[in-house]
Design an enzyme around this catalytic site. Structure first.
Site, PDB file in Angstrom:
ATOM      1  N   THR A  17      22.399  -1.281  54.166  1.00 43.95           N
ATOM      2  CA  THR A  17      21.371  -1.955  53.232  1.00 43.95           C
ATOM      3  C   THR A  17      21.103  -0.787  52.340  1.00 43.95           C
ATOM      4  OG1 THR A  17      20.574  -3.618  54.584  1.00 43.95           O
ATOM      5  CG2 THR A  17      19.296  -3.093  52.737  1.00 43.95           C
TER       6      THR A  17
ATOM      7  N   ASN B 223      31.219 -11.014  56.154  1.00 41.72           N
ATOM      8  CA  ASN B 223      30.304 -10.876  57.477  1.00 41.72           C
ATOM      9  C   ASN B 223      30.345 -12.292  58.085  1.00 41.72           C
ATOM     10  OD1 ASN B 223      28.836 -10.759  55.194  1.00 41.72           O
ATOM     11  ND2 ASN B 223      27.114 -11.367  56.388  1.00 41.72           N
TER      12      ASN B 223
ATOM     13  N   GLN C  65      31.841  -4.520  58.016  1.00 35.41           N
ATOM     14  CA  GLN C  65      32.731  -5.461  59.067  1.00 35.41           C
ATOM     15  C   GLN C  65      34.026  -4.989  59.250  1.00 35.41           C
ATOM     16  OE1 GLN C  65      30.819  -7.139  61.072  1.00 35.41           O
ATOM     17  NE2 GLN C  65      28.992  -7.678  59.815  1.00 35.41           N
TER      18      GLN C  65
ATOM     19  N   SER D 142      27.256   0.812  58.602  1.00 36.69           N
ATOM     20  CA  SER D 142      26.146   0.825  59.352  1.00 36.69           C
ATOM     21  C   SER D 142      26.715   1.108  60.802  1.00 36.69           C
ATOM     22  CB  SER D 142      25.536  -0.516  59.479  1.00 36.69           C
ATOM     23  OG  SER D 142      24.525  -0.769  58.491  1.00 36.69           O
TER      24      SER D 142
ATOM     25  N   HIS E 169      25.215   0.536  63.796  1.00 38.35           N
ATOM     26  CA  HIS E 169      25.224  -0.613  64.823  1.00 38.35           C
ATOM     27  C   HIS E 169      26.223  -1.788  64.922  1.00 38.35           C
ATOM     28  CE1 HIS E 169      23.274  -4.094  62.647  1.00 38.35           C
ATOM     29  NE2 HIS E 169      23.151  -3.137  61.854  1.00 38.35           N
TER      30      HIS E 169
ATOM     31  N   THR F 145      13.433  13.797  56.611  1.00 40.15           N
ATOM     32  CA  THR F 145      13.758  14.613  58.022  1.00 40.15           C
ATOM     33  C   THR F 145      15.110  13.733  58.706  1.00 40.15           C
ATOM     34  OG1 THR F 145      11.524  15.487  58.262  1.00 40.15           O
ATOM     35  CG2 THR F 145      13.042  15.398  60.179  1.00 40.15           C
TER      36      THR F 145
ATOM     37  N   CYS G 178      21.369 -12.801  59.017  1.00 37.44           N
ATOM     38  CA  CYS G 178      20.328 -12.470  57.884  1.00 37.44           C
ATOM     39  C   CYS G 178      19.780 -13.845  57.425  1.00 37.44           C
ATOM     40  CB  CYS G 178      20.786 -11.642  56.733  1.00 37.44           C
ATOM     41  SG  CYS G 178      21.718 -10.223  57.504  1.00 37.44           S
TER      42      CYS G 178
HETATM   43  N1  PMP Z   1      26.668  -5.389  54.807  1.00 35.40           N
HETATM   44  C1  PMP Z   1      27.336  -6.438  55.779  1.00 35.40           C
HETATM   45  C2  PMP Z   1      28.766  -7.022  55.415  1.00 35.40           C
HETATM   46  C3  PMP Z   1      26.694  -6.740  56.877  1.00 35.40           C
HETATM   47  O1  PMP Z   1      27.425  -7.547  57.657  1.00 35.40           O
HETATM   48  C4  PMP Z   1      25.491  -6.095  57.128  1.00 35.40           C
HETATM   49  C5  PMP Z   1      24.734  -6.708  58.457  1.00 35.40           C
HETATM   50  N2  PMP Z   1      24.368  -7.752  58.481  1.00 35.40           N
HETATM   51  C6  PMP Z   1      25.028  -5.363  55.986  1.00 35.40           C
HETATM   52  C7  PMP Z   1      25.590  -5.180  54.994  1.00 35.40           C
HETATM   53  C8  PMP Z   1      23.670  -4.429  56.224  1.00 35.40           C
HETATM   54  O2  PMP Z   1      23.548  -3.769  57.342  1.00 35.40           O
HETATM   55  P1  PMP Z   1      22.122  -3.236  57.988  1.00 35.40           P
HETATM   56  O3  PMP Z   1      21.347  -4.222  58.140  1.00 35.40           O
HETATM   57  O4  PMP Z   1      22.762  -2.558  58.842  1.00 35.40           O
HETATM   58  O5  PMP Z   1      21.482  -2.475  56.752  1.00 35.40           O
END
Ligand code: PMP
Length: 380
Positions: A74, A152, A180, A200, A202, A238, A322
């Site tokens: 994001t 996504n 993705q 990202s 995670h 930091t 989301c």
């Molecule tokens: N871009 C895509 C294609 C995603 O699937 C996501 C997470 N759903 C994001 C951006 C945003 O990632 P984050 O929530 O880790 O900032």
């Protein structure tokens, strides 16, 4: 937490790899120094951040000095879109972190054009060429094209290398949100010829709240914040040392193991797709994903099905995570003009490296039984 949870929502987030956690722990316990500090535990932290940067760069074929750590995609997407000059062409199917940023830029009088996908959710090169010819944004002399690598919600992959080539032929820059794709596809910034790429941690078995931007050497943009000189002033503050270490480890594991895990994910995806489409009446596949699969079951509410699966210890999602909490049909399903009755029955199954064919068998079996039960309930 349920012991036997079956997790098929890997596009929302992934279970952290144990090896990632192991690598992070020392930086939260004994090596807690500030990476800018000029004594030994500070140097240890700085060294760990540098190792992580090398590992991230190696995964995408970049140079370490082209990697900037952020709090996630994001933030990365916001930095790129807000930091580049000129017009912006992006697509209707982007994640909200791109789409809503684009819409906010439009309000600040930046010229913005949105590309429409085809029925499978793919953004093709022709639609980009049309936008260059037929929109006010496209006729500007400089700007940014931002198109996601893999959608996504639908799992559909976009032809990012060709799109980048078209952007460059107009002397524009190209960005891709590769959240993705990373860890599932072989992502190489050299072959895509991207100027920017976001990801990202995670989504590839690393920690939440971590991510990065790749910015090609020679391309310069300002950051969003004023502050210290961390991340070469692009992203002051930091460093999240343990998080960065975890992200680096996740990227190293992906570089070494993703070819095999992605082969397995696709095999499981193929099985689920074939079984659902051939044994469940009125089931439709939206998009053409291979590991992110978006199905609709006519006459069935996707949320009801998702909640019933949750009661059986199976996690899947409706639309994208989301948009949970919002009743409306996702912007992606609206963009591919999916019939309302099908869009309301949409269910996303996203496969990850810890899934097995046995779990896929249970998942399909439960969906088969639940769709039958929910349809019977509606006819009584
Ligand atoms: N871009 C895509 C294609 C995603 O699937 C996501 C997470 N759903 C994001 C951006 C945003 O990632 P984050 O929530 O880790 O900032």
């Amino acid at each position: 937490m349920l012991g036997n949870l079956i997790y098929f929502d890997n596009a929302a987030t992934t279970r952290m790899d144990e090896r990632v956690l192991e690598e992070m722990l020392p930086y939260m316990r004994e090596s807690y120094g500030n990476a800018s500090a000029k004594y030994s535990i500070g140097y240890e932290a700085r060294k760990a951040v540098n190792v992580a940067r090398d590992r991230v760069a190696a995964l995408i074929g970049a140079n370490p000095d082209e990697i900037y750590f952020t709090s996630g995609a994001t933030e990365s997407n916001n930095i790129v879109l807000k930091g580049t000059e000129g017009a912006l062409i992006t697509s209707e199917t982007e994640h909200p972190s791109v789409l809503n940023t684009a819409l906010s830029l439009k309000n600040t009088s930046r010229a913005v054009a949105l590309l429409k996908p085809d029925a499978k959710g793919k953004i093709d090169v022709k639609s980009l060429e049309d936008a260059f010819e037929n929109t006010a944004a496209g006729r500007m002399s400089k700007g940014l094209v931002s198109v996601m690598y893999v959608n996504n919600e639908l799992g559909t992959e976009n032809p990012v290398a060709e799109l980048a080539e078209r952007a460059h032929s107009h002397e524009w820059l190209f960005h891709t949100d590769a959240v993705q794709a990373l860890g599932h596809e072989a992502v190489d910034v050299g072959s895509i010829k991207a100027d920017f790429l976001s990801a990202s941690g995670h989504k590839l078995y690393g920690p939440k709240g971590t991510g990065f931007i790749y910015i090609k050497r020679g391309v310069r943009i300002p950051g969003l914040f004023n502050g210290g000189s961390q991340e070469r002033e692009l992203r002051p503050g930091t460093e999240n040392v343990a998080g960065i270490v975890g992200l680096g480890k996740a990227c190293e594991i992906a570089r070494l193991e993703a070819t095999e895990s992605s082969r397995k994910e696709k095999e499981i995806g193929k099985y689920i797709k074939e079984q659902i489409l051939s044994t469940i009446p009125d089931a439709v596949l939206n998009g053409d994903g291979t590991r992110i699969l978006n199905f609709s079951f006519r006459g069935i509410n996707g949320t009801s099905l998702m909640l019933r699966l949750d009661m059986e210890g199976i996690c899947v999602s409706t639309g994208s995570a989301c948009s949970i909490g919002k009743e409306e049909i996702s912007h992606v399903l609206r963009s591919i003009e999916l019939e309302k009755a099908l869009a309301e029955g949409s269910l996303r199954i996203s496969i990850g490296k810890y899934n097995t064919l046995d779990e896929a068998w249970i998942l399909v079996d439960k969906i088969r039984a639940l769709t039958e039960e929910l349809r019977n309930l509606m006819t009584v």
